[in-house]
Design an enzyme around this catalytic site. Structure first.
Site, PDB file in Angstrom:
ATOM      1  N   HIS A 161      43.156  -7.336  41.386  1.00 42.60           N
ATOM      2  CA  HIS A 161      43.626  -8.461  40.556  1.00 42.60           C
ATOM      3  C   HIS A 161      44.519  -7.963  39.413  1.00 42.60           C
ATOM      4  O   HIS A 161      44.579  -8.574  38.356  1.00 42.60           O
ATOM      5  CB  HIS A 161      42.465  -9.262  39.973  1.00 42.60           C
ATOM      6  CG  HIS A 161      41.399  -9.600  40.960  1.00 42.60           C
ATOM      7  ND1 HIS A 161      41.368 -10.797  41.651  1.00 42.60           N
ATOM      8  CD2 HIS A 161      40.344  -8.882  41.416  1.00 42.60           C
ATOM      9  CE1 HIS A 161      40.317 -10.800  42.465  1.00 42.60           C
ATOM     10  NE2 HIS A 161      39.686  -9.646  42.350  1.00 42.60           N
ATOM     11  N   SER A 196      71.669  -1.612  31.248  1.00 45.43           N
ATOM     12  CA  SER A 196      72.027  -3.001  31.012  1.00 45.43           C
ATOM     13  C   SER A 196      73.382  -3.037  30.332  1.00 45.43           C
ATOM     14  O   SER A 196      73.718  -2.141  29.548  1.00 45.43           O
ATOM     15  CB  SER A 196      70.968  -3.642  30.120  1.00 45.43           C
ATOM     16  OG  SER A 196      71.526  -4.738  29.422  1.00 45.43           O
ATOM     17  N   LYS A 235      67.916  -0.190  27.844  1.00 45.57           N
ATOM     18  CA  LYS A 235      67.289  -0.528  29.131  1.00 45.57           C
ATOM     19  C   LYS A 235      67.500   0.507  30.216  1.00 45.57           C
ATOM     20  O   LYS A 235      68.522   1.162  30.290  1.00 45.57           O
ATOM     21  CB  LYS A 235      67.847  -1.870  29.644  1.00 45.57           C
ATOM     22  CG  LYS A 235      67.432  -3.066  28.855  1.00 45.57           C
ATOM     23  CD  LYS A 235      66.000  -3.523  29.082  1.00 45.57           C
ATOM     24  CE  LYS A 235      65.674  -4.017  30.458  1.00 45.57           C
ATOM     25  NZ  LYS A 235      66.188  -5.352  30.727  1.00 45.57           N
ATOM     26  N   GLU A 287      63.831  -3.452  43.019  1.00 45.89           N
ATOM     27  CA  GLU A 287      63.949  -4.917  43.002  1.00 45.89           C
ATOM     28  C   GLU A 287      64.751  -5.423  44.195  1.00 45.89           C
ATOM     29  O   GLU A 287      64.428  -6.441  44.801  1.00 45.89           O
ATOM     30  CB  GLU A 287      64.625  -5.375  41.704  1.00 45.89           C
ATOM     31  CG  GLU A 287      63.792  -5.118  40.465  1.00 45.89           C
ATOM     32  CD  GLU A 287      64.606  -5.373  39.192  1.00 45.89           C
ATOM     33  OE1 GLU A 287      64.500  -6.464  38.641  1.00 45.89           O
ATOM     34  OE2 GLU A 287      65.351  -4.461  38.773  1.00 45.89           O
TER      35      GLU A 287
END
Ligand code: ARG
Length: 460
Positions: free
Chosen positions: A157, A278, A284, A291
């Site tokens: 979980h 970024s 970043k 992804e």
């Protein structure tokens, strides 16, 4: 306007719009190699059985080989008006060698021809995917071996659950990819069947030798029903379905890399080579590759839905709808191959931050199960042991401590059965080395998994 092979029956030409709409050459030109390979085998058979003369057969084969060269050199004139790769090659053959070229299509239909092309194509691509899976699996085993001393929390979980070895976690993916490999091998057996000789669907009146064609093309068997041969696309559906399952696993691993590389977890560094910055936020470092693998999984699922839906309402045998099966097939092959390849390389660049993983084990009462097991070994029924441990965890939380930091006198308040030795089991090392059940997380077990898997992959 170029003449169609069926012009004899028609008075007028096909409308320009209809011609453009139905042409598939832009997509199926990728099958040129298989189409020519299949045509050469077919022509050899026509010559051997005397359906055409030896001389004609040789002439056709020579013509086909020179067309292959033209295509490979980028000199082939692909034309929309000849619809697809099959007609483009046949028309060009006639242009090059004259009317003998018109004999190539004897005892054959595009209906069995296209299935042959796709089976040849998929067989080769499945072999490539299987060897990419071998590299991925070996990379995982090597990483597991290298990081055998790294501890981390197992999550359920997405909550810290139990201490495990990072190697054990990595080897879980090895098992998944091993199953996918077995699925592809099994699927390959059903792809590896020779359909030619089925004609448009009813078979052919010529004395073809289907086994000879199969032998020339390396197929161990021939299809057993000519109608099924031209109607069936389930070999493609099966391939995309296994690919979907594989992508699901690649995506889960990618998702873990995304989570682990976040500052919240900070378990790994993906390296400059596999992260992007970024355009606005200078600090970043984004896990775009992971992804994208996660995102491309959606595309492969879509491909599966697409072919399933194309096929669901079709009466036997061939229907033109089936032409739409190629884009999803190619897209799946390209996506799966590039995802395995990039993930394999990326895994090799990861820096595992073992200290941070270890730190994540110090909070969250991660050895609570070990305490409950300890009490159960002392004769307390497990349900009761679970409850006692739950109360101890609540107490520790009230005190702002972790389970491992409670004193023996604190613990004894909850059960007289608890002795000082309990702390052996409450440490992360104690917990991990106690998990000796077969294939559990104890180092001996995991080392054995690694050793066995190395042996396994060496024979792949
Ligand atoms: N381009 C067609 C396809 O991919 C080849 C088969 C065409 N057969 C036909 N009867 N029109 O399905």
């Amino acid at each position: 306007m170029a003449r169609k092979p069926w012009h004899g029956r028609f008075k007028k030409d096909l409308h320009k719009l209809a011609e453009k709409f139905s042409a598939s050459i832009d997509v199926d030109k990728r099958l040129y190699r298989e189409d020519i390979e299949g045509s050469i085998a077919h022509t050899k058979m026509l010559g051997k059985t005397g359906i055409i003369s030896k001389k004609e057969s040789e002439k056709i084969i020579k013509g086909l080989k020179s067309i292959r060269k033209e295509i490979e050199r980028g000199k082939f004139p692909f034309r929309d008006e000849y619809e697809d790769i099959h007609l483009n090659i046949e028309k060009r053959l006639i242009e090059k060698i004259g009317q003998a070229g018109g004999k190539l299509h004897t005892a054959r239909s595009r209906n069995d021809q296209v299935v042959l092309d796709m089976r040849l194509y998929l067989r080769r691509e499945i072999d490539e995917i299987i060897s990419l899976l071998k590299l991925l699996s070996e990379t995982i085993v090597n990483l597991a071996e290298k990081n055998i001393k790294v501890f981390m929390p197992l999550y359920t979980h997405l909550q810290r659950a139990q201490p495990v070895l990072l190697s054990h976690h990595l080897m879980a993916y090895f098992e998944m990819f091993k199953r996918e490999r077995a699925r592809f091998i099994d699927c390959r057996n059903r792809v590896n069947v020779m359909p030619l000789g089925s004609g448009a669907g009813a078979g052919t009146s010529f004395p073809v030798d289907r086994h000879y064609v199969a032998k020339l093309l390396g197929f161990p068997e021939i299809t057993k029903n000519s109608i099924d041969s031209v109607s069936d696309r389930d070999f493609i559906i099966e391939f995309i379905s296994i690919s979907s399952s594989l992508m699901m696993h690649l995506s889960r691993l990618s998702e873990e890399l995304v989570i682990w590389s976040s500052k919240e977890f900070d378990f790994i560094d993906l390296g400059d080579e596999f992260t992007t910055g970024s355009s606005i936020m200078p600090q970043k470092r984004n896990p775009d590759i992971s992804e994208l693998i996660r995102g491309k999984t959606g595309k492969v699922y879509g491909n599966l839905m697409s072919v399933l839906t194309i096929m669901k309402g079709l009466p036997l045998s061939y229907n033109r709808d089936m032409q739409e099966d190629k884009e999803p097939m190619f897209s799946t092959v390209d996506t799966v191959k590039s995802c395995i390849e990039v993930l394999t390389e990326m895994l090799g660049h990861i820096n595992f931050k073992s200290e941070n993983m270890r730190k994540a084990l110090t909070k969250g009462h991660i050895t609570a199960t070990d305490l409950a097991d300890y009490l159960a070994r002392k004769g307390i029924p497990f349900r009761q042991a679970h409850e006692i441990t739950g109360r101890i965890v609540r107490y520790a939380e009230q005190k702002g401590k972790d389970l491992i930091n409670l004193s023996i006198s604190d613990l004894k308040k909850f059960s007289k059965k608890i002795e000082a030795e309990v702390f052996e089991f409450l440490t992360v090392e104690g917990s991990i080395s106690s998990r000796v059940s077969q294939h559990g997380t104890s180092p001996e077990n995991v080392l054995k998994m690694i050793k066995d898997s190395k042996k396994d992959t060496a024979s792949w």
